[in-house]
Design an enzyme around this catalytic site. Sequence first.
Site, PDB file in Angstrom:
ATOM      1  N   GLU A 144      -3.206  10.381   2.955  1.00 36.49           N
ATOM      2  CA  GLU A 144      -4.411  10.579   3.756  1.00 36.49           C
ATOM      3  C   GLU A 144      -4.427  12.027   4.235  1.00 36.49           C
ATOM      4  O   GLU A 144      -3.424  12.527   4.761  1.00 36.49           O
ATOM      5  CB  GLU A 144      -4.460   9.634   4.953  1.00 36.49           C
ATOM      6  CG  GLU A 144      -4.716   8.191   4.584  1.00 36.49           C
ATOM      7  CD  GLU A 144      -4.926   7.304   5.799  1.00 36.49           C
ATOM      8  OE1 GLU A 144      -5.846   6.483   5.781  1.00 36.49           O
ATOM      9  OE2 GLU A 144      -4.150   7.454   6.776  1.00 36.49           O
ATOM     10  N   GLU A 157       0.849  -1.200   0.000  1.00 37.91           N
ATOM     11  CA  GLU A 157       0.000   0.000   0.000  1.00 37.91           C
ATOM     12  C   GLU A 157       0.881   1.245   0.000  1.00 37.91           C
ATOM     13  O   GLU A 157       1.921   1.285   0.657  1.00 37.91           O
ATOM     14  CB  GLU A 157      -0.902  -0.016   1.241  1.00 37.91           C
ATOM     15  CG  GLU A 157      -1.963   1.051   1.270  1.00 37.91           C
ATOM     16  CD  GLU A 157      -2.946   0.850   2.429  1.00 37.91           C
ATOM     17  OE1 GLU A 157      -3.358   1.846   3.027  1.00 37.91           O
ATOM     18  OE2 GLU A 157      -3.282  -0.322   2.730  1.00 37.91           O
ATOM     19  N   ASP A 207       0.179   5.369   0.550  1.00 36.68           N
ATOM     20  CA  ASP A 207      -0.927   6.185   1.066  1.00 36.68           C
ATOM     21  C   ASP A 207      -0.689   7.683   1.011  1.00 36.68           C
ATOM     22  O   ASP A 207       0.369   8.178   1.420  1.00 36.68           O
ATOM     23  CB  ASP A 207      -1.163   5.877   2.555  1.00 36.68           C
ATOM     24  CG  ASP A 207      -1.759   4.521   2.810  1.00 36.68           C
ATOM     25  OD1 ASP A 207      -2.260   3.912   1.863  1.00 36.68           O
ATOM     26  OD2 ASP A 207      -1.704   4.079   3.970  1.00 36.68           O
TER      27      ASP A 207
END
Length: 304
Positions: free
Chosen positions: A114, A110, A112
Site C-alpha cells: 500500500e 492477503e 499487501d
Amino acid sequence: MLFYYFNESSSKSLMLLSASLLLFAIASTAFAAGDFYKDFDLTWGGPRAKILSGGQILTLSLDRASGSGFQSKREYLFGRIDMQLKLVAGDSAGTVTAYYLSSEGATHDEIDFEFLGNVSGQPYILHTNVFAQGKGGREQQFYLWFDPTRNFHTYSIVWNPQRIIFLVDNIPIREFNNAEKLGVPYPKSQPMRIYSSLWNADDWATRGGLVKTDWTKAPFTAYYRNFNANACTWSSSTSSSSCSSSKKFDIALVDNSWQTQELDGWSRRRLRWVQKNYMIYNYCSDFKRFSQGLPPECKPSRFH
C-alpha cells in the site's frame, strides 16, 4: 525542496551498489508485457479505471465522487507477481494506492503493498502487511530511495511455501518466513487474486489523518504496465493448480526458481541496507504495542 530520500551515507552506499544493482536487474527482470484486457477486470469506479494502448497500460483515478479498482481474472496459489507502477504525482495526501494479493472470506489470506500519499515534496510511505487466516497486524513501512511518481518502478511479490519476499526493482525490502512450527499461520492453501485500487483514506493515510485530501488537485491518477505472473494458476472447477503435475508445470512456467527462492548473501545485504536506511516502522520492534511480548515469528529473525 524534495525529500527524496537520501542522507549522505545512504547516498554513497547507493552509488557503490548501483552498478551491481543494474546488472542484477538486467539479469533478473525479463518482462513479457501482459495484456490488461486479457488478465484483468475493471471492477469499480466506472470510467475512472481505463485500459489504454491496446492493453499495455492501465490507469486508475480518484476524484471526490469515487476511486477505482481492478482485479485479476485468474487466481494463483504461489508464484512470482511483478507489476510496474507510477504513483500519483504532486500533492497526493490522503490517497492510498493499494496493490495486493488476497483470497476471500473472514479467514482470508492477503499480501499487501500500500502506497500512502503525502503533500508535495514529502515522501510516499510504502506500507506492507501479511494476513493469514484472517489475521494481519504484521506491518512494516518504508520510505523509498527514489521518487515513485516520476518513472515506473517494479514491485514484486515472491510467494512460495517457505517464505514471502517483497521486492522493489528486484531489491528485497522484506522477507516473511513460514513459522508454522511456532504456531504462526502462513498463507499456503487459499488461492488469491491480484487486486489494485486507488481510494481516499484521508481519515488515516497521511500523518494519521491530520492532512486531508486536497480535492482541488483531483483527479489523482496512478499508472500500471508490464504485469507478469510467473505463478501457479488455480482452477476452481477442478480445485487444482497448474503446478499440480510436472507436465502442467512445464507448460505453465518458464522459470520455476521462485518455488524455492530464498535470499542469498547478496540479496540479504541489500535487505539489510534497505531496512537500515529506509524502514520507518517494524511491528517486530514495537514493544509498546506488544507489551506482553512480541509475536512469535519476530524472535527467530528480524527480517520478518
